[in-house]
Scaffold this motif. Structure first.
Motif, PDB file in Angstrom:
ATOM      1  N   ILE A 271       0.818  -1.215   0.000  1.00 14.26           N
ATOM      2  CA  ILE A 271       0.000   0.000   0.000  1.00 14.26           C
ATOM      3  C   ILE A 271       0.850   1.263   0.000  1.00 14.26           C
ATOM      4  O   ILE A 271       0.575   2.218  -0.732  1.00 14.26           O
ATOM      5  N   HIS A 272       1.895   1.289   0.820  1.00 16.42           N
ATOM      6  CA  HIS A 272       2.659   2.520   1.004  1.00 16.42           C
ATOM      7  C   HIS A 272       3.925   2.609   0.147  1.00 16.42           C
ATOM      8  O   HIS A 272       4.465   3.702  -0.020  1.00 16.42           O
ATOM      9  N   ASP A 273       4.381   1.487  -0.381  1.00 16.69           N
ATOM     10  CA  ASP A 273       5.598   1.526  -1.195  1.00 16.69           C
ATOM     11  C   ASP A 273       5.520   0.485  -2.307  1.00 16.69           C
ATOM     12  O   ASP A 273       6.331  -0.447  -2.369  1.00 16.69           O
ATOM     13  N   PRO A 274       4.551   0.605  -3.202  1.00 16.17           N
ATOM     14  CA  PRO A 274       4.417  -0.381  -4.283  1.00 16.17           C
ATOM     15  C   PRO A 274       5.584  -0.296  -5.248  1.00 16.17           C
ATOM     16  O   PRO A 274       6.086   0.796  -5.541  1.00 16.17           O
ATOM     17  N   GLN A 275       6.006  -1.453  -5.747  1.00 13.14           N
ATOM     18  CA  GLN A 275       7.141  -1.497  -6.668  1.00 13.14           C
ATOM     19  C   GLN A 275       6.722  -1.805  -8.097  1.00 13.14           C
ATOM     20  O   GLN A 275       7.277  -1.246  -9.034  1.00 13.14           O
ATOM     21  N   HIS A 276       5.777  -2.708  -8.267  1.00 14.51           N
ATOM     22  CA  HIS A 276       5.373  -3.087  -9.625  1.00 14.51           C
ATOM     23  C   HIS A 276       4.415  -2.044 -10.200  1.00 14.51           C
ATOM     24  O   HIS A 276       3.530  -1.549  -9.498  1.00 14.51           O
ATOM     25  N   PRO A 277       4.561  -1.677 -11.473  1.00 14.97           N
ATOM     26  CA  PRO A 277       3.671  -0.682 -12.078  1.00 14.97           C
ATOM     27  C   PRO A 277       2.189  -1.058 -12.008  1.00 14.97           C
ATOM     28  O   PRO A 277       1.344  -0.169 -11.868  1.00 14.97           O
ATOM     29  N   TYR A 278       1.876  -2.355 -12.088  1.00 13.37           N
ATOM     30  CA  TYR A 278       0.466  -2.742 -12.016  1.00 13.37           C
ATOM     31  C   TYR A 278      -0.102  -2.522 -10.616  1.00 13.37           C
ATOM     32  O   TYR A 278      -1.261  -2.139 -10.464  1.00 13.37           O
ATOM     33  N   THR A 279       0.704  -2.750  -9.588  1.00 15.15           N
ATOM     34  CA  THR A 279       0.259  -2.469  -8.218  1.00 15.15           C
ATOM     35  C   THR A 279      -0.077  -0.992  -8.061  1.00 15.15           C
ATOM     36  O   THR A 279      -1.054  -0.627  -7.398  1.00 15.15           O
ATOM     37  N   LYS A 280       0.707  -0.141  -8.686  1.00 18.41           N
ATOM     38  CA  LYS A 280       0.443   1.300  -8.627  1.00 18.41           C
ATOM     39  C   LYS A 280      -0.864   1.647  -9.328  1.00 18.41           C
ATOM     40  O   LYS A 280      -1.589   2.559  -8.899  1.00 18.41           O
ATOM     41  N   VAL A 281      -1.198   0.937 -10.388  1.00 13.11           N
ATOM     42  CA  VAL A 281      -2.469   1.158 -11.072  1.00 13.11           C
ATOM     43  C   VAL A 281      -3.634   0.779 -10.162  1.00 13.11           C
ATOM     44  O   VAL A 281      -4.640   1.503 -10.078  1.00 13.11           O
ATOM     45  N   LEU A 282      -3.526  -0.351  -9.465  1.00 13.70           N
ATOM     46  CA  LEU A 282      -4.596  -0.771  -8.551  1.00 13.70           C
ATOM     47  C   LEU A 282      -4.785   0.244  -7.434  1.00 13.70           C
ATOM     48  O   LEU A 282      -5.915   0.542  -7.030  1.00 13.70           O
ATOM     49  N   LEU A 283      -3.692   0.774  -6.911  1.00 15.00           N
ATOM     50  CA  LEU A 283      -3.790   1.783  -5.853  1.00 15.00           C
ATOM     51  C   LEU A 283      -4.466   3.053  -6.382  1.00 15.00           C
ATOM     52  O   LEU A 283      -5.280   3.664  -5.687  1.00 15.00           O
ATOM     53  N   TRP A 284      -4.117   3.450  -7.597  1.00 13.07           N
ATOM     54  CA  TRP A 284      -4.752   4.623  -8.192  1.00 13.07           C
ATOM     55  C   TRP A 284      -6.253   4.409  -8.338  1.00 13.07           C
ATOM     56  O   TRP A 284      -7.038   5.343  -8.150  1.00 13.07           O
ATOM     57  N   ALA A 285      -6.658   3.185  -8.658  1.00 13.36           N
ATOM     58  CA  ALA A 285      -8.077   2.885  -8.884  1.00 13.36           C
ATOM     59  C   ALA A 285      -8.858   2.695  -7.596  1.00 13.36           C
ATOM     60  O   ALA A 285     -10.082   2.568  -7.633  1.00 13.36           O
ATOM     61  N   THR A 286      -8.174   2.646  -6.445  1.00 14.03           N
ATOM     62  CA  THR A 286      -8.844   2.449  -5.150  1.00 14.03           C
ATOM     63  C   THR A 286      -8.906   3.793  -4.441  1.00 14.03           C
ATOM     64  O   THR A 286      -7.925   4.243  -3.839  1.00 14.03           O
TER      65      THR A 286
END
Length: 394
Positions: A271-286
């Motif tokens: 949640i606080h330090d995502p590394q993979h670009p797809y994880t960052k997309v999921l965080l943006w969408a939440t």
């Protein structure tokens, strides 16, 4: 599944801390959860309570992986091990229902009782022709035939009251259509726990519930996990719910994309330090997890078009949508690796400082011009995807 049938011989006794006031006319009953004499079974093994959460967009293979983990779906590659024993070799040697002799330490029936599932839709997972008591009594009759009817009823009533379905006598005689969605899911949870399983697959177990009931259901599942000493494998597309559960249970979150795990870590890492670009997309969408101080920005993604599961891209499967993709991403698939030694595993070349990725040219829109339209035209229907899941999500 009673203690005399369990490989590890756990004794389950619920404490009084969750005692609920009895409604008028209710009768207090003793709670019994399988504390029965042993019949010369093997020495008990200690079970470690674990909490794992699979998160990803619809159709990425979460349910396929979960069903494979509990031995419901056969893997196309690799093995599924239960306490070091191959699940499918055991099924083949002892028969689907465990009637034959097992080649290993545990029989097929023991493994089957130890791996349970809670379905997404509680209404369809309960037999509409059975009362609550009948649905819960059937597993006990099958696996513990020596248990008397009075003991079965006392055990069922005790669990119903424990999860807040009181008076138990009233709820026990109801049919599924006479229960709310939350009550149906509680019955499904009780049914899986009656086996005292080692692992429960919870496939979107709270997504069908009202928002007001989700937090209460999650808290109940965590409390029962402590009392029954079991492990959960949750499947979800909601990263906010995943954070709530895994933080409280000291668990880990796995991010899936197109049939592959791309990042695994603690809630704080994901949640606080995502590394993979797809994880960052999921965080943006939440929206619940997005940093409000940053405002609303464009999604950190190259394209909204999702590749077909039956014909995934070469190399890294996310490269057709990744804003950080380079030429090297189209040629080689990154492995899920712990790059920093902190337990977090990521499948991305950007975490490898000496990889050829850094010397390869970035992908431009022209590089994907031939890929995206072709995949959009060949995108399968939902029914086609369901039929091809077991072949494509490995």
């Amino acid at each position: 599944m009673s203690d005399d049938d369990r490989p590890n011989g756990r004794t389950v006794a619920l404490p009084a801390k969750r005692e609920r006031p009895l409604r008028e006319g209710a009768v207090a009953r003793p709670r019994r959860f399988g504390n029965r004499p042993r019949r010369g079974r093997r020495e008990p093994r200690r079970v470690r309570k674990r909490h794992r959460r699979l998160v990803g967009e619809s159709g990425c293979g979460k349910t396929t992986l979960g069903k494979t983990a509990i031995g419901v779906q056969r893997p196309t590659e690799g093995k599924v091990l239960y306490r070091g024993q191959d699940v499918w070799e055991t099924k083949e040697s002892s028969g689907w229902f465990g009637g034959g002799k097992s080649a290993g330490e545990y029989s097929s029936s023991e493994i089957r009782r130890s791996l349970q599932m809670i379905h997404q839709d509680p209404d369809s997972s309960l037999n509409s022709n059975y009362t609550v008591e009948s649905s819960l009594a059937d597993p006990l009759k099958h696996w513990q035939p020596e248990m008397s009817e009075a003991d079965r009823r006392a055990r069922i009533y005790g669990l119903l009251e424990y999860v807040g379905m009181a008076p138990a006598e009233d709820y026990a005689n109801r049919y599924p259509h006479q229960l709310s969605g939350g009550e149906q899911q509680r019955v499904a949870l009780i049914r899986s726990l009656l086996m005292n399983p080692d692992l429960i697959l919870a496939d979107e177990a709270i997504s069908a519930l009202d928002v007001s009931l989700r937090a209460e259901m999650m808290d109940l599942m965590l409390e029962l996990q402590e009392q029954f000493n079991t492990s959960y494998l949750y499947i979800s597309h909601d990263l906010a719910n995943a954070k709530h559960l895994t933080q409280r249970a000291n668990g880990r979150i796995g991010i899936m994309y197109l049939g592959e795990l791309v990042e695994v870590g603690t809630p704080e890492q994901i949640i606080h330090d995502p590394q993979h670009p797809y994880t960052k997309v999921l965080l943006w969408a939440t929206s619940d997890l997005r940093n409000r101080s940053e405002g609303v920005s464009d999604p950190p993604i190259r394209s909204l078009d999702i590749p077909t599961p039956t014909d995934p891209p070469s190399g890294c499967r996310f490269h057709t949508r990744c804003p950080e993709a380079r030429e090297a991403c189209t040629k080689e698939c990154p492995s899920l690796t712990d790059h920093d030694g902190d337990g977090r595993r990521t499948a991305c070349f950007r975490q490898q400082g000496n990889h050829e990725y850094w010397n390869s040219p970035p992908l431009s829109g022209e590089d994907l011009a031939e890929v995206v339209p072709r995949r959009r035209a060949n995108r399968p229907r939902a029914t086609d995807f369901e039929l091809s899941t077991s072949q494509s999500h490995r």
